[in-house]
Design an enzyme around this catalytic site. Structure first.
Site, mmCIF file in Angstrom:
data_model
loop_
_atom_site.group_PDB
_atom_site.id
_atom_site.type_symbol
_atom_site.label_atom_id
_atom_site.label_comp_id
_atom_site.label_asym_id
_atom_site.label_seq_id
_atom_site.Cartn_x
_atom_site.Cartn_y
_atom_site.Cartn_z
ATOM 1 N N HIS A 52 1.039 -7.050 4.493
ATOM 2 C CA HIS A 52 1.118 -7.769 5.760
ATOM 3 C C HIS A 52 2.294 -8.734 5.668
ATOM 4 O O HIS A 52 2.663 -9.172 4.570
ATOM 5 C CB HIS A 52 -0.158 -8.559 6.014
ATOM 6 N N GLU A 54 2.651 -11.864 6.191
ATOM 7 C CA GLU A 54 2.373 -13.136 5.522
ATOM 8 C C GLU A 54 2.314 -12.965 4.008
ATOM 9 O O GLU A 54 2.915 -13.737 3.258
ATOM 10 C CB GLU A 54 1.034 -13.718 6.024
ATOM 11 N N CYS A 82 -4.850 -13.001 9.044
ATOM 12 C CA CYS A 82 -6.152 -12.389 8.783
ATOM 13 C C CYS A 82 -6.780 -13.070 7.561
ATOM 14 O O CYS A 82 -6.139 -13.874 6.879
ATOM 15 C CB CYS A 82 -6.004 -10.890 8.548
ATOM 16 N N CYS A 85 -4.708 -12.548 4.276
ATOM 17 C CA CYS A 85 -3.491 -13.357 4.180
ATOM 18 C C CYS A 85 -3.818 -14.838 4.021
ATOM 19 O O CYS A 85 -3.150 -15.551 3.277
ATOM 20 C CB CYS A 85 -2.607 -13.117 5.393
#
Length: 156
Positions: A52, A54, A82, A85
């Protein structure tokens, strides 16, 4: 640079992510007023579910600084992080997370998130709390980018 400018840089990363065939999310890690790293979300292309925006930006910041401690750094994320992360930010010692678009029930239903987990509630239970800042200045722009991305998915 101010928070708004760094958040704009994360939004620009989200646009790059879409151009590269990824999910519309972008992030930057900032420390001492400078962008250390940038991240986009192309995990499916890399066969990496942890890729992801992040997490990518934090992983690269740690590698660049040769540490696992990002205390004093701020994660700027185009979307509310999320749970994964957020957890990475916690373990990396991120001091602040500034995000520009709140998770919606529609996003959860479309499985853009793991579920309805409220990271602010999780944050309250952690040993160390991360300062969470919602800055909605680019939220409409991000919601439009998500719609454009979704439209392109249905046309493929």
């Amino acid at each position: 640079m101010k928070d708004k400018e760094f958040l704009k840089a994360a939004v620009e990363q989200a646009k790059i992510s879409v151009k590269e065939g990824g999910f519309p999310a972008g992030a930057v890690v900032v420390k001492d007023g400078k962008i250390l790293t940038k991240g986009i979300s192309v995990g499916f292309k890399l066969n990496d579910p942890t890729s992801h925006a992040e997490t990518v930006s934090m992983r690269e910041a740690c590698q660049s600084l040769e540490t696992t401690d990002l205390t004093g750094a701020t994660l700027f994320a185009s979307l509310q992080p999320c749970l994964m992360c957020f957890s990475v930010a916690n373990w990396a010692g991120i001091s602040r997370i500034v995000y520009g678009t709140k998770k919606t029930l529609d996003m959860v239903k479309k499985q853009y998130y793991e579920g309805e987990t409220d990271v602010s509630e999780v944050n309250k239970q952690n040993n160390k709390q991360i300062e969470l800042v919602y800055l909605p200045d680019f939220e409409q722009e991000m919601l439009e980018l998500i719609k454009k991305w979704e439209k392109n998915l249905t046309q493929q």
